[in-house]
Each structure stands twice: as C-alpha cells, then as structure tokens.
Design a protein around this motif. Structure first.
Motif, PDB file in Angstrom:
ATOM      1  N   ILE A  99      30.352  51.296  62.176  1.00  0.00           N
ATOM      2  CA  ILE A  99      29.886  52.062  63.342  1.00  0.00           C
ATOM      3  C   ILE A  99      28.420  52.448  63.134  1.00  0.00           C
ATOM      4  CG2 ILE A  99      30.236  54.136  64.727  1.00  0.00           C
ATOM      5  CD1 ILE A  99      33.183  54.013  63.970  1.00  0.00           C
ATOM      6  N   HIS A 100      27.585  52.148  64.127  1.00  0.00           N
ATOM      7  CA  HIS A 100      26.141  52.393  64.046  1.00  0.00           C
ATOM      8  C   HIS A 100      25.682  53.170  65.287  1.00  0.00           C
ATOM      9  CE1 HIS A 100      26.256  48.768  61.354  1.00  0.00           C
ATOM     10  NE2 HIS A 100      27.084  48.317  62.284  1.00  0.00           N
ATOM     11  N   SER A 101      24.616  53.920  65.126  1.00  0.00           N
ATOM     12  CA  SER A 101      23.954  54.495  66.297  1.00  0.00           C
ATOM     13  C   SER A 101      22.974  53.462  66.844  1.00  0.00           C
ATOM     14  CB  SER A 101      23.199  55.772  65.916  1.00  0.00           C
ATOM     15  OG  SER A 101      22.091  55.460  65.082  1.00  0.00           O
ATOM     16  N   MET A 102      22.652  53.580  68.107  1.00  0.00           N
ATOM     17  CA  MET A 102      21.681  52.657  68.705  1.00  0.00           C
ATOM     18  C   MET A 102      20.324  52.805  68.014  1.00  0.00           C
ATOM     19  SD  MET A 102      20.777  52.251  72.759  1.00  0.00           S
ATOM     20  CE  MET A 102      20.360  50.645  73.440  1.00  0.00           C
ATOM     21  N   GLN A 103      19.974  54.044  67.666  1.00  0.00           N
ATOM     22  CA  GLN A 103      18.702  54.303  67.008  1.00  0.00           C
ATOM     23  C   GLN A 103      18.623  53.583  65.666  1.00  0.00           C
ATOM     24  OE1 GLN A 103      15.999  55.701  68.189  1.00  0.00           O
ATOM     25  NE2 GLN A 103      14.919  55.365  66.244  1.00  0.00           N
ATOM     26  N   SER A 104      19.725  53.614  64.906  1.00  0.00           N
ATOM     27  CA  SER A 104      19.708  52.956  63.591  1.00  0.00           C
ATOM     28  C   SER A 104      19.593  51.433  63.733  1.00  0.00           C
ATOM     29  CB  SER A 104      20.964  53.319  62.796  1.00  0.00           C
ATOM     30  OG  SER A 104      22.126  52.726  63.363  1.00  0.00           O
TER      31      SER A 104
ATOM     32  N   LEU B  91      36.763  42.476  66.204  1.00  0.00           N
ATOM     33  CA  LEU B  91      35.653  43.417  66.325  1.00  0.00           C
ATOM     34  C   LEU B  91      35.156  43.858  64.949  1.00  0.00           C
ATOM     35  CD1 LEU B  91      34.092  44.683  68.678  1.00  0.00           C
ATOM     36  CD2 LEU B  91      35.587  46.682  68.514  1.00  0.00           C
ATOM     37  N   ARG B  92      33.835  43.754  64.722  1.00  0.00           N
ATOM     38  CA  ARG B  92      33.255  44.111  63.428  1.00  0.00           C
ATOM     39  C   ARG B  92      32.232  45.239  63.512  1.00  0.00           C
ATOM     40  NH1 ARG B  92      37.022  42.281  61.969  1.00  0.00           N
ATOM     41  NH2 ARG B  92      37.496  40.414  60.746  1.00  0.00           N
ATOM     42  N   HIS B  93      31.492  45.325  64.624  1.00  0.00           N
ATOM     43  CA  HIS B  93      30.430  46.325  64.731  1.00  0.00           C
ATOM     44  C   HIS B  93      30.538  47.072  66.068  1.00  0.00           C
ATOM     45  CE1 HIS B  93      28.201  44.879  61.192  1.00  0.00           C
ATOM     46  NE2 HIS B  93      28.548  43.661  61.599  1.00  0.00           N
ATOM     47  N   ILE B  94      30.466  48.395  66.011  1.00  0.00           N
ATOM     48  CA  ILE B  94      30.411  49.226  67.211  1.00  0.00           C
ATOM     49  C   ILE B  94      29.105  50.000  67.183  1.00  0.00           C
ATOM     50  CG2 ILE B  94      31.415  51.199  68.426  1.00  0.00           C
ATOM     51  CD1 ILE B  94      34.159  50.295  67.495  1.00  0.00           C
ATOM     52  N   ILE B  95      28.340  49.917  68.266  1.00  0.00           N
ATOM     53  CA  ILE B  95      27.070  50.641  68.386  1.00  0.00           C
ATOM     54  C   ILE B  95      27.215  51.672  69.489  1.00  0.00           C
ATOM     55  CG2 ILE B  95      24.607  50.453  68.874  1.00  0.00           C
ATOM     56  CD1 ILE B  95      26.383  47.273  67.990  1.00  0.00           C
ATOM     57  N   TYR B  96      27.042  52.967  69.141  1.00  0.00           N
ATOM     58  CA  TYR B  96      27.118  54.005  70.170  1.00  0.00           C
ATOM     59  C   TYR B  96      25.704  54.405  70.590  1.00  0.00           C
ATOM     60  CZ  TYR B  96      26.412  57.315  66.270  1.00  0.00           C
ATOM     61  OH  TYR B  96      25.915  57.980  65.171  1.00  0.00           O
ATOM     62  N   VAL B  97      25.537  54.681  71.892  1.00  0.00           N
ATOM     63  CA  VAL B  97      24.197  54.837  72.469  1.00  0.00           C
ATOM     64  C   VAL B  97      23.677  56.267  72.412  1.00  0.00           C
ATOM     65  CG1 VAL B  97      24.530  52.878  74.026  1.00  0.00           C
ATOM     66  CG2 VAL B  97      25.139  55.183  74.805  1.00  0.00           C
ATOM     67  N   ASP B  98      24.541  57.244  72.103  1.00  0.00           N
ATOM     68  CA  ASP B  98      24.138  58.649  72.153  1.00  0.00           C
ATOM     69  C   ASP B  98      23.249  59.022  70.959  1.00  0.00           C
ATOM     70  OD1 ASP B  98      26.461  59.718  74.232  1.00  0.00           O
ATOM     71  OD2 ASP B  98      27.123  58.121  72.882  1.00  0.00           O
ATOM     72  N   ASN B  99      22.413  60.033  71.183  1.00  0.00           N
ATOM     73  CA  ASN B  99      21.565  60.537  70.104  1.00  0.00           C
ATOM     74  C   ASN B  99      22.272  61.669  69.360  1.00  0.00           C
ATOM     75  OD1 ASN B  99      19.318  58.841  70.558  1.00  0.00           O
ATOM     76  ND2 ASN B  99      18.726  60.101  72.303  1.00  0.00           N
ATOM     77  N   LYS B 100      23.412  61.382  68.783  1.00  0.00           N
ATOM     78  CA  LYS B 100      24.144  62.367  67.997  1.00  0.00           C
ATOM     79  C   LYS B 100      25.013  61.641  66.985  1.00  0.00           C
ATOM     80  CE  LYS B 100      27.555  62.824  71.743  1.00  0.00           C
ATOM     81  NZ  LYS B 100      28.173  63.766  72.698  1.00  0.00           N
ATOM     82  N   GLY B 101      25.452  62.392  65.981  1.00  0.00           N
ATOM     83  CA  GLY B 101      26.257  61.800  64.929  1.00  0.00           C
ATOM     84  C   GLY B 101      27.719  61.693  65.316  1.00  0.00           C
ATOM     85  N   ILE B 102      28.466  60.956  64.515  1.00  0.00           N
ATOM     86  CA  ILE B 102      29.893  60.794  64.765  1.00  0.00           C
ATOM     87  C   ILE B 102      30.597  60.613  63.425  1.00  0.00           C
ATOM     88  CG2 ILE B 102      29.593  58.300  65.103  1.00  0.00           C
ATOM     89  CD1 ILE B 102      31.944  58.346  67.029  1.00  0.00           C
ATOM     90  N   SER B 103      31.752  61.210  63.309  1.00  0.00           N
ATOM     91  CA  SER B 103      32.548  61.046  62.091  1.00  0.00           C
ATOM     92  C   SER B 103      33.279  59.705  62.151  1.00  0.00           C
ATOM     93  CB  SER B 103      33.564  62.183  61.967  1.00  0.00           C
ATOM     94  OG  SER B 103      34.474  61.910  60.918  1.00  0.00           O
ATOM     95  N   THR B 104      33.232  58.969  61.064  1.00  0.00           N
ATOM     96  CA  THR B 104      33.886  57.659  61.023  1.00  0.00           C
ATOM     97  C   THR B 104      35.319  57.749  60.502  1.00  0.00           C
ATOM     98  OG1 THR B 104      32.953  57.268  58.824  1.00  0.00           O
ATOM     99  CG2 THR B 104      31.709  56.438  60.734  1.00  0.00           C
ATOM    100  N   ALA B 105      35.788  58.961  60.256  1.00  0.00           N
ATOM    101  CA  ALA B 105      37.157  59.135  59.759  1.00  0.00           C
ATOM    102  C   ALA B 105      38.166  58.658  60.803  1.00  0.00           C
ATOM    103  CB  ALA B 105      37.410  60.604  59.431  1.00  0.00           C
ATOM    104  N   GLY B 106      39.167  57.939  60.350  1.00  0.00           N
ATOM    105  CA  GLY B 106      40.228  57.493  61.244  1.00  0.00           C
ATOM    106  C   GLY B 106      39.969  56.160  61.898  1.00  0.00           C
ATOM    107  N   TYR B 107      38.824  55.534  61.588  1.00  0.00           N
ATOM    108  CA  TYR B 107      38.514  54.227  62.160  1.00  0.00           C
ATOM    109  C   TYR B 107      38.880  53.128  61.159  1.00  0.00           C
ATOM    110  CZ  TYR B 107      36.023  56.447  66.001  1.00  0.00           C
ATOM    111  OH  TYR B 107      35.715  57.177  67.115  1.00  0.00           O
ATOM    112  N   PRO B 108      39.252  51.941  61.629  1.00  0.00           N
ATOM    113  CA  PRO B 108      39.588  50.840  60.715  1.00  0.00           C
ATOM    114  C   PRO B 108      38.427  50.540  59.763  1.00  0.00           C
ATOM    115  CG  PRO B 108      40.222  50.292  62.965  1.00  0.00           C
ATOM    116  CD  PRO B 108      39.435  51.550  63.051  1.00  0.00           C
TER     117      PRO B 108
END
Length: 710
Positions: free
Chosen positions: A244-249, A222-239
């Motif tokens: 990690i991308h937002s759907m909007q981006s 796994l290389r890319h995760i796209i989350y569908v929500d219109n809000k931010g997310i902290s990338t701390a603690g992820y490999p």
C-alpha cells in the motif's frame, strides 16, 4: 380568498399593461440586434439527412455529410497528444481546481441522524504546466512499481483532481485504465478486478477502508494499492501480498532520475485506452473496451455542439468520472483550455447536505459557465424551486408565474424575454449565475423540466443521447434548437439508422415519422466487451464497408429535420395478460410530473392485466398532505398509511389522464417508499437509471401484496 383574488387582479392589470408596452417597444430592436431571425432559421433548418434516401437511414449531420469526423485537431490522434498540445497552448493557465476544507463538524438532525457539515474555502488551482509535472511524476512512479505498457491499471475513486492526474498518467504511458464507479458494490469491484487482471489499483482511503478491505483476499492478482489522500493509513489487517502506497510516495519514487528518465512507450490510436465497467441495470458489470481513436472521435462530435468552447469557460465536475459522459467532458475541457473545478453532489449548492448553513456551496464560489447533469438532478432542482414559489406571498407568486408563463410562450416561439430574466436572478444564482449551457444525459429529460431550466436558469439545455458503447456520443441538441422531448441530430462523428421491431409495433413505415430500434455506427463505436462471451449477443457488428455498429436496444423516431426522439426501450416493454404492450419507461417518464413523486418505478407481470408502481414520494408535499388529513407519525408511518397511498394514486390517475396515457398504462396500485433510491442503495445506477431486477427483489413482498397473492 376573495381578498387574495382581488389583490391578484389588481396586481396583474398594470403588470399585463407593462408587459404589453415592453413587448411592443422592445421587440423590433431586440429582434434585429440579437440576430433572432438567424437563430430561428438555425433552429428550423434540416440538421441531418438520410445518406441513401431511405426512411430508416443511415442519417448523418448535414454539417459533415460526406464523411464522419474522426479528430478535431489534425495529427492529434491519441489522448496523450491532446494533453501535450493543451500544455503547450495553455501552460500557466488554471486547469484543475479543488476547494480547501476549513472545518468539519457533525450536526444532529431532528430525526436523530448525524450529518457531517463542512465549511470550505476558495478553489486552489493547478496550472496546465503543474498538471503536466504531476502526470510525469506519477506515471514514472507507477512504472517504477512494475506497471507495464499495455497492462491494465484500475481506478476505484470518487470524482476529484487525482482521478484526472491518474488518467492522464495512464494515457501518456500507455497503461490501459480500468474504471469502476465509486458507488459500485465491493463484490462487483472484486469481480471486475479479477476479470481484467489488474495488478495495480488507485483508490481513496475511504473506499479502501469501507469497501475494498474485506474483499482483497478474493483478488489474488492485485499487488499494489495507491491511495490518493494526503494522510496516513494503517496497513494492519491487509494481505501481506499487497503493498500500500500513498500517491505522494509514488510521485517521489517517479522523481528519481533513473525513473524519470525512463523511456516512455507512447500509445497509438488503436491502443486500448479504457476498460469502462458499467454499473448496469441488470447482472454483473460489463467492461466496455475503448481505444484512443474511439474517444478522440466521440469528443470531436461532442465539442462541435458546444459553441465557443474555450479558455473563458469554467466547468464544474461532480458526476462520476467512471461514467463516460463525465470523463469525456473533462478531457474535452482540458483539451480546449477550460478550467475544471471539482465538486460533489453533497457540496454542489448552498443548500447541499454537506454544506454548513450560512456558508457557500461550490457553484456559488466557482460560478461555472458549463455544467453536465442527469435528469434526476434537474428534476429535483425543478421541484425544489417550484415548492418555494408556492411558499411566496400572493404578490411574489403572481409576478413569478406571470414572468414564467410569458417567457415560456416566447421560448416556444424561438425568442427570449430579457426583462423577465431579472426576476429569475435568484434562481439562476443557485448554480452560480453564469451557466451558459447545460448538458443533460443518462436518461430522458422531461419537457417540463427542460423548459424550467431554459426559463429560470436562462440557458439552453443540450439534451444528449449515447451509451458507454458509443463513448457517450451519438446525438446532442443544438443550442439554437428550442424544441423539447428530442435528443438532437447525429453528431458529426457518427450516423444512425432505424431497424424495424415488429414485436413492439415499430417500423420504418410508421406515420407521421419512421420508427425502430436505434443503431449507431462510426469511429466512436467501441470495440466490444472485455469478455468474449458478452460479445455473442450481436450487440456489435461490422458492415460491408468495415464500419462498426452498435445495436442500442432503444427505440426512436426520426423527425423531418433529422432529429431523434427516444420513444421506448425494448427491455422495458411488457405484455399484459390481455395482450396489451406497456412501455414501463414511458409510464415512469410521464408520471414523474406528479407533485407527490420524486421517483417512480412501474412494474408489470405478464400473468396480470394491470400494472403497479413503487414511488419515492416528495417528503415535503406528502407530509403537508398528511397534516391536512390529520395523519401523524414518523415519515415511514406516513408512507405506509393507506390513505396516503390512495391520495398519491388519485394524483397519478389525474396526471395520467391529462397526458392521455391509455387505461392499461395507468398503475392501479402503489407502494410508497420512505427511503430514497440512491446508487448507494444499489437500486439505481450512478446515472440514476432504475435497476429493475434489484427493485423487484427489494419490493417482492409488496409486489405479491399488490397483485393479491398475500
């Protein structure tokens, strides 16, 4: 009591006279003006025939007897072409709708549990043209992130508009879509992602944080995760290897000219469209390989059984989109210009768990005309409504029962009772008031519940039968068919035949109807399982004419009009110590009619001579009974009280005797479970099918107790 009886008699006499007068005066005009004679003829006609005159078949629909249908629109042989055609036809019309969240608050229940309650606004709609733009941008963005044609991309997300945007983007760019239920456990999702080798994953923030985060180190590809929500997310603690991308981006990336103008590799009918991981009732999830032509054929058959499907229809979407029934239903709605309003089981009605008291659920706002449901949900609606009927005063209860029974008799004859429908207006309003057809699938629907939906919601229930391996499509009852307990004739895209199962005692020579294991053949039969070792079981085969077949493991019988009835399942058959065969599914289906039972799992050990059962009791009914018996305590204490077990067993025996179950088919002992079985508990699938292995392990101590080992 005498006063109540006298009052009831006083009410009934003039009402019976009124009903008789109404029937006498209105029947003939109604009969001829509504075309009742023609409808009854349709209901009683031959719907499918054997192609070779043999009792075991193959059986085909008489409406497409000479060949099997492969597509509804000539030339539109891929999902991409279907969607582009829909955009051209319905451009500015509403397509996908989502309700806005106005406010959220936590509400503490008497038990101490905290429920999140919401007040939702109106539906905000996206037109077909706007959806087309979103699909273009997101697909181009995925390609810019390195997603390649014919390489799998995974989605692990709740049912929502973004799921359909993702799917249509993948279909357009020839990215095979790998689907996982949102309620699937993290280990099972990790297993599937590793098996399919997906490098890109679409999900939601909630699922990413609560389920995926802990297992990501186990998914090296796994290389890319796209989350569908219109809000931010902290990338701390992820490999560090995962972006990690937002759907909007991703859509903004896709909007850049060099990405938007990138050449698209369109799919062909034989290209892989979906790898659908089934939650399964046993073992690890299996990925079913589905090509574009499979889905096109399956939807062609399904849509033929929904008269008048088109722009006037509104479909409410709340079942898991990772289930083939929901996915094909939504793609079909888009194809035919229907509106799709998104919902969830927690916001479906005014009484749903996440709807704040006094505010409106999704059905009340959307007022859908089409709806799909699994039997478990319809059983709950039935029991809740009938429970409220018992709380009515004598006059209301008497009128309701009179109207119910009168309409029941009319429906059994193939007629209707329009005057009675006025009395069911409030019940009908629970689902918005406009539902013209319901589709039931995933498990057998009881005759009692089907009749309840026919009567109180004033609409036909199309009971269907199919599997992921057949794109969800095999049979659906016709709208005009007023029988119960059957799943209809083969769809125009497939045929079915029966294979003798001697061990279970089912053969083509059985009377009054031929019986056997159901085999389904046609262009809707999928290409097998993703891993080759799953395909060694002979579940799939190709006949001498090159047609693919799937062996379902279900046992059915064919009625003289060509309709199928499911009577057993090979895996549910257990041989008791004395040699009797017990169909656990048959026992469960029969005993769900008990008023104290919300759900039931029958269990049998071949070393024993009787069966036992686990029951999720109806909390309202059992608590009321406990009060009558002077039993107090928490809900768990009530369920564990031996008197309550005795009372539930007593009703089980009464119902079993009334429907003529054999002595050895009646559970001798019962365990009452205070916790309901939901997909989140891992004890049932997303279609609410029992996971027998997990249930056995969960209740192992109780099994040993009921069989006398402890």
């Amino acid at each position: 009591m005498t006063l109540k009886m006298d009052l009831s008699t006083i009410i009934l006499l003039p009402v019976h006279m009124l009903v008789w007068l109404y029937s006498a005066l209105s029947f003939l005009p109604w009969y001829f003006l509504t075309g009742a004679q023609g409808k009854k003829a349709l209901a009683e006609r031959i719907k499918a025939r054997s192609t070779n005159g043999q009792a075991e078949g193959p059986y085909r629909s008489v409406d497409h007897f000479d060949s099997l249908a492969t597509m509804d629109f000539p030339g539109l042989d891929t999902l991409d072409k279907l969607f582009r055609h829909a955009v051209q036809c319905f451009g500015k019309s509403h397509c996908l709708g989502t309700r806005t969240i106005l406010s959220e608050e936590n509400e503490t229940q008497p038990s101490g549990k905290v429920f999140k309650k919401m007040i939702l606004g109106d539906y905000k709609w996206m037109s077909y043209q706007e959806l087309d733009v979103e699909v273009n941008l997101f697909g181009s963005g995925l390609a810019a992130l390195g997603q390649q044609p014919k390489n799998a991309i995974a989605i692990f997300c709740e049912t929502r508009a973004e799921w359909m945007i993702t799917a249509q983007s993948c279909f357009r760019h020839n990215f095979p879509l790998v689907t996982f239920y949102a309620t699937l456990g993290e280990d099972a999702v990790a297993f599937g992602l590793n098996e399919c080798g997906a490098t890109h994953l679409v999900t939601s923030v909630e699922l990413l944080e609560t389920k995926l985060k802990t297992v990501l180190p186990q998914i090296p590809n796994l290389r890319h995760i796209i989350y569908v929500d219109n809000k931010g997310i902290s990338t701390a603690g992820y490999p560090e290897t995962i972006h990690i991308h937002s759907m909007q981006s991703v859509k903004e990336l896709g909007a850049k000219p060099e990405n938007l103008n990138r050449e698209i590799v369109r799919p062909t009918p034989s290209d892989l469209a979906v790898i659908m991981y089934t939650s399964g009732s046993t073992g690890q999830p299996k990925g079913v390989i589905i090509v574009h032509s499979n889905l096109i054929a399956g939807m062609t058959g399904q849509c033929e059984r929904i008269p008048g499907l088109g722009t006037k229809d509104t479909y409410i979407a709340y079942l898991p989109l990772a289930h083939v029934l929901e996915m094909t239903a939504e793609i079909s709605c888009v194809t035919y210009g229907c509106k799709i309003g998104y919902s969830s089981p927690q916001t479906l009605s005014d009484q749903s768990t996440k709807i704040k008291k006094g505010s409106k659920g999704d059905c009340s706002v959307l007022k859908p005309t089409l709806m799909a449901a699994v039997p478990e949900i319809m059983d709950r609606i039935n029991k809740n409504v009938m429970s409220k009927v018992q709380e009515m005063d004598c006059v209301q209860r008497t009128l309701f029962k009179l109207a119910y029974n009168y309409k029941l008799e009319q429906i059994k004859k193939g007629y209707d009772a329009p005057l009675c429908n006025l009395l069911f207006k409030k019940v009908k309003a629970l689902l918005g008031g406009n539902v013209r057809m319901m589709l039931s699938g995933g498990a057998p629907l009881s005759s009692v519940t089907q009749r309840f939906m026919n009567i109180c919601f004033c609409c036909p229930v199309g009971q269907g039968y199919g599997l992921t391996e057949t794109c969800g499509a095999s049979t659906i009852t016709e709208v005009s068919d007023y029988s119960t307990g059957r799943v209809g004739a083969p769809l125009i895209c497939c045929e079915l035949k029966l294979r003798d199962w001697a061990e279970g005692g089912y053969t083509k020579l059985d009377k009054p109807h031929p019986r056997g294991e159901i085999l389904i053949g046609g262009p809707n039969v999928t290409m097998g399982y993703f891993r080759s070792d799953y395909n060694n079981s002979n579940d799939f085969f190709v006949d001498e004419n090159g047609q693919r077949w799937f062996c379902t493991g279900d046992v059915g019988e064919i009625h003289p009009d060509g309709c199928l009835q499911i009577v057993d399942r090979k895996k549910d058959l257990v041989k008791l110590q004395a040699g009797e065969y017990v169909s656990l599914g048959k026992v469960e289906s029969a005993l769900k009619n008990c008023s104290f039972i919300d759900n039931i799992c029958a269990y049998a050990n071949s070393e024993q001579n009787y069966i036992i059962s686990f029951v999720v009791p109806n909390q309202k009914k059992l608590t009321a009974l406990a009060n009558q018996k002077g039993i107090t305590g928490t809900w768990e204490e009530i369920c564990n009280h031996p008197v309550m077990e005795i009372e539930v067993l007593r009703e089980i025996k009464e119902v079993a005797t009334s429907i003529k179950l054999q002595r050895f088919e009646i559970p001798i002992k019962v365990h009452l479970s205070p916790e309901p079985w939901t997909p989140e508990t891992g004890l049932v699938t997303d279609a609410f099918k029992l996971k027998r292995k997990e249930l056995k392990n969960h209740y192992l101590h109780d099994i040993e107790r009921m069989y006398g080992r402890k």
